[in-house]
Design an enzyme around this catalytic site. Structure first.
Site, PDB file in Angstrom:
ATOM      1  CD  GLU A  97      -2.782  -1.253   2.432  1.00 43.53           C
ATOM      2  OE1 GLU A  97      -3.973  -1.584   2.304  1.00 43.53           O
ATOM      3  OE2 GLU A  97      -2.248  -1.043   3.535  1.00 43.53           O
ATOM      4  CB  CYS A 345      -0.008   6.460  11.769  1.00 45.46           C
ATOM      5  SG  CYS A 345       1.517   5.856  12.491  1.00 45.46           S
TER       6      CYS A 345
END
EC number: 2.1.1.192
Length: 370
Positions: A97, A345
């Site tokens: 990703e 995150c």
């Protein structure tokens, strides 16, 4: 991949020196390296026939001897806040990703360096996925290539992607063989032309490779610290057992003291409810950092399936921040971006497991980072 394709040289992951050597091997002059590099990276071209300022005979020669391999875009997701996440298939089994985070003053691309991660940080979704393999040069730079093309970036126009951070899936400093050359491509004026301070490598603390950054790259450094003492960091970031704080902190000081430009370290600290967010932890962190030139980035924890951790309350985060600021430590709280598409995150790979060939294995860290 067919044998015919295997016999061809892949140009996407080559830096200028490698391209120069390749063109010499096929009887061409050195200037062709910069010429083709611009076509690949600045114009997003993957077909030699589109390189219109190159002779037909050279285009035919390139078609027979080389290729520009790019990944398959499995999906593109757009968050309500403008964040974009691409799921890219790099081979028949593995996906990685890349995430673009737009802000008023800059656009940051977060890229992956490995399929999975060997470090098993307990609060990170990628760490729970397991480790498969390192990404190669082309697979890392392809993330920038795809994002650049998808965002419509063009040469000599205002940059859409102004910063690149190696903070996606994997530990970049366990793959220096490929992350370092990729960083050089990102900074080459014939490719993406990013300055050294706009390329950031994040690490959980692979000390020997931190020293290599200082010696050979001189880019920005972020440290995934997340705990102010060894006992807690052993639990949250297991590589601390190999490179404990008394080994890590001197390496950070060596980094800021080396090179030709004034440096600081970005200290990443995820805020976990009743785990590492108390004022006693803040005081320990202040003492640990001492006079290290740094900026602390407090990161609200982003939950993922089957985790026992919870996000610290806003009050706890701001108490922690205030304690650091009062002690003279530069500190910010990261705004959560892209959490509605699992791009925040610590969330990467949370829903990629079924598309990734998971390999649970005991990893020799010394062998891995080389």
């Amino acid at each position: 991949m067919s044998d015919k394709i295997k016999d061809k040289v892949d140009l996407l992951g080559m830096d200028r020196a490698e391209l120069t050597e390749f063109f010499a091997s096929i009887g061409e002059k050195p200037f062709r390296a910069a010429q083709v590099m611009k076509w690949i990276h600045q114009f997003g071209v993957s077909d030699f026939e589109e390189m219109t300022n190159i002779s037909k005979s050279l285009r035919e020669k390139l078609s027979k001897t080389a290729l520009i391999r790019t990944p398959k875009i499995v999906s593109e997701q757009r968050s309500a806040d403008g964040t974009i996440k691409w799921l890219l298939e790099v081979d028949n089994h593995n996906c990685v990703e890349a995430v673009f985070i737009p802000e008023k003053s800059r656009g940051t691309l977060c890229i992956s360096s490995q399929v999975g991660c060997a470090l098993e940080c307990s609060f990170c979704s990628t760490g729970q996925q397991g480790f498969n393999r390192n990404l190669e040069n082309w697979e890392i730079v392809a993330q920038m290539w795809v994002a650049n093309k998808a965002l419509g970036c063009k040469p000599k126009e205002e940059r859409i992607i102004s910063n690149v951070v190696f903070m996606g899936m994997g530990e970049p400093l366990l793959n220096v063989k490929h992350t370092f050359p990729t960083a050089r491509i990102l900074m080459d004026d014939n490719a993406y032309g990013l300055s050294k301070r706009r390329v950031t490598i994040s690490t959980a603390g692979v000390v020997p490779a931190i020293d290599k950054i200082k010696e050979s790259l001189d880019v920005s450094l972020a440290i995934s610290l997340h705990a102010p003492n060894n006992a807690l960091r052993d639990e949250l970031v297991p590589i601390n057992k190999k490179y404990p704080l008394e080994v890590l902190m001197p390496a950070l000081h060596r980094y800021v003291e080396g090179g030709h430009s004034k440096k600081h370290v970005t200290v990443e600290y995820v805020m976990l409810d009743h785990v590492n967010d108390r004022l006693e932890h803040a005081q320990q962190l202040i003492e640990l950092l001492g006079d290290l030139p740094c900026k602390v980035n407090l990161i609200p924890f982003n939950p993922f399936p089957n985790t026992d951790y919870k996000r610290s309350s806003n009050n706890a985060v701001h108490r922690f921040k205030d304690a650091l600021m009062e002690a003279g430590v530069n500190c910010t709280v990261r705004r959560t971006r892209g959490d509605d598409i699992d791009a925040a995150c610590g969330q990467l790979a949370g829903k990629v497991k079924d598309r990734t060939k998971r390999t649970l294995q005991t990893v020799n860290l010394d062998k891995l980072h080389g």
